[in-house]
Design an enzyme around this catalytic site. Structure first.
Site, PDB file in Angstrom:
ATOM      1  N   MET A 174      27.228   9.779  24.421  1.00 55.05           N
ATOM      2  CA  MET A 174      26.093   8.993  24.548  1.00 55.05           C
ATOM      3  C   MET A 174      26.213   7.832  25.476  1.00 55.05           C
ATOM      4  O   MET A 174      25.328   7.134  25.652  1.00 55.05           O
ATOM      5  CB  MET A 174      25.828   8.734  23.302  1.00 55.05           C
ATOM      6  CG  MET A 174      25.412   9.823  22.183  1.00 55.05           C
ATOM      7  SD  MET A 174      24.171   9.460  20.851  1.00 55.05           S
ATOM      8  CE  MET A 174      24.962   8.344  20.176  1.00 55.05           C
ATOM      9  N   GLY A 175      27.378   7.871  26.229  1.00 60.38           N
ATOM     10  CA  GLY A 175      27.795   6.808  27.271  1.00 60.38           C
ATOM     11  C   GLY A 175      28.120   5.715  26.550  1.00 60.38           C
ATOM     12  O   GLY A 175      28.358   5.323  25.232  1.00 60.38           O
ATOM     13  N   HIS A 184      36.278   7.404  24.078  1.00 61.00           N
ATOM     14  CA  HIS A 184      35.722   8.375  24.946  1.00 61.00           C
ATOM     15  C   HIS A 184      36.657   8.625  25.951  1.00 61.00           C
ATOM     16  O   HIS A 184      36.895   9.931  26.428  1.00 61.00           O
ATOM     17  CB  HIS A 184      34.409   7.889  25.849  1.00 61.00           C
ATOM     18  CG  HIS A 184      33.165   7.458  24.621  1.00 61.00           C
ATOM     19  ND1 HIS A 184      32.802   6.325  24.719  1.00 61.00           N
ATOM     20  CD2 HIS A 184      32.476   8.357  24.119  1.00 61.00           C
ATOM     21  CE1 HIS A 184      31.648   6.125  23.925  1.00 61.00           C
ATOM     22  NE2 HIS A 184      31.471   7.216  23.454  1.00 61.00           N
ATOM     23  N   GLY A 204      35.914  13.675  19.084  1.00 66.13           N
ATOM     24  CA  GLY A 204      36.482  12.681  18.443  1.00 66.13           C
ATOM     25  C   GLY A 204      36.742  12.828  16.777  1.00 66.13           C
ATOM     26  O   GLY A 204      35.768  13.123  16.172  1.00 66.13           O
ATOM     27  N   SER A 245      33.920   1.807  19.053  1.00 72.20           N
ATOM     28  CA  SER A 245      32.676   2.586  18.880  1.00 72.20           C
ATOM     29  C   SER A 245      31.465   1.885  19.824  1.00 72.20           C
ATOM     30  O   SER A 245      31.782   0.444  19.864  1.00 72.20           O
ATOM     31  CB  SER A 245      32.005   2.367  17.600  1.00 72.20           C
ATOM     32  OG  SER A 245      30.506   2.699  17.622  1.00 72.20           O
ATOM     33  N   SER A 246      30.658   2.488  20.442  1.00 74.73           N
ATOM     34  CA  SER A 246      29.776   2.011  21.253  1.00 74.73           C
ATOM     35  C   SER A 246      28.946   0.586  20.519  1.00 74.73           C
ATOM     36  O   SER A 246      28.352  -0.073  21.025  1.00 74.73           O
ATOM     37  CB  SER A 246      28.770   3.155  22.036  1.00 74.73           C
ATOM     38  OG  SER A 246      29.344   4.134  22.646  1.00 74.73           O
TER      39      SER A 246
END
Ligand code: AMP
Length: 282
Positions: free
Chosen positions: A30-31, A37, A147, A185-186
């Site tokens: 999701m960027g 990532h 992941g 985590s984003s």
């Protein structure tokens, strides 16, 4: 590195690689990329001739009160990190490209989506398995990289691929953590300084659990109570779930035996964080 927004153009481009006999790895994200990532990208680059990274914040996997609208974005930095890591193709579709107005088809994996995150996010996995199936059909990779951070997602996708005879290898990569143990985590970007300090309690309580189980503790209830106590000491923390499950069925267990998964979802302030630990108990 090529960037595509359009499905047909992406397909045409990938077809060239395929006719050359090249293997393709897909890394769906999701960027707002971080080292977690990038670890998936690095594994794909190692395993394949071509690596495709997708960046898409999929609305159907967010519940009505979740953070879809404020999900963090930094496309320029994502492109830079992707290029440095060896990505060949980025696919960045818009919502109208991914979902036609009259979209009516969803993929559902039963049972495995009932517990853990499926309980508090009842429509989440339907969104995930639908978008992942669409990405698989669009890219048709040889392998896809996910992941262990999203443990339930990994298990659900493996099951989906098996049940639906999708000819794609699913590769699960280890959780990448900050030095103090917090899983990258984003969403960590939402945490203020105080919350960031308290967020390490997820990892700390998992490590403590591992130690207790290794020292012979057999009761899941005792371990869950211990985790609860540790987390509740942090003023910003609200527990969503603390679960100890059989890794194959994702059903709760009372005593440790075989492959187990300890999984946590905890809100730190307004930010919902997840973490987990796998263990084989003989
Ligand atoms: P997301 O962008 O959060 O949907 O994540 C995209 C992929 O990266 C998923 O397969 C995640 O499980 C994986 N991922 C996210 N955070 C981490 C991490 N800390 N370590 C390893 N993989 C991760």
């Amino acid at each position: 590195m090529k960037i595509f927004n359009d499905i047909n153009e992406l397909r045409k481009h990938l077809e060239i690689y395929r006719t050359e006999g090249k293997t393709i790895g897909l890394v769906p994200t999701m960027g707002y990329l971080h080292k977690g990532h990038i670890s998936l990208v690095q594994k794909s680059v190692k395993d394949n001739d071509i690596t495709v990274l997708s960046i898409y914040v999929n609305p159907t996997q967010f519940g009505p009160t979740e953070d879809l609208d404020k999900y963090p974005k930094d496309l320029e930095n994502d492109k830079k990190l992707a290029k440095e890591a060896g990505v060949d193709v980025i696919f960045i579709p818009t919502n109208s490209v991914m979902y036609l107005d009259n979209h009516a088809t969803y993929v559902n994996v039963d049972n495995l989506t009932d517990n853990l995150c499926g309980k508090s996010r009842p429509t989440h996995f339907r969104g995930v398995t639908t978008i992942v199936t669409k990405l698989f059909n669009i890219v048709q990779p040889n392998g896809a990289y996910f992941g262990q951070k999203d443990a339930q997602q990994a298990i659900v996708i493996k099951k989906m691929v098996k049940d639906l005879n999708i000819p794609i290898d699913i590769i699960i990569c280890p959780i990448v953590r900050e030095n103090d143990g917090l899983a990258l985590s984003s969403r960590n970007t939402y945490l203020n300084h105080e919350e960031r300090n308290q967020a390490t309690i997820l990892y700390e309580s998992l490590q403590k659990s591992k130690e207790c189980i290794k020292n012979g503790e057999q009761s899941a209830t005792i371990i869950k109570d211990m985790i609860k106590e540790m987390i509740e000491e942090k003023p910003s923390a609200t527990i969503d779930y603390i679960s100890i499950v059989n890794e194959d069925t994702l059903e709760d267990i009372d005593y440790f035996h075989g492959n187990i998964l300890i999984a946590l979802a905890v809100k730190i302030g307004q930010t919902r964080l997840i973490d987990n630990l796998r263990m084989e108990v003989i």
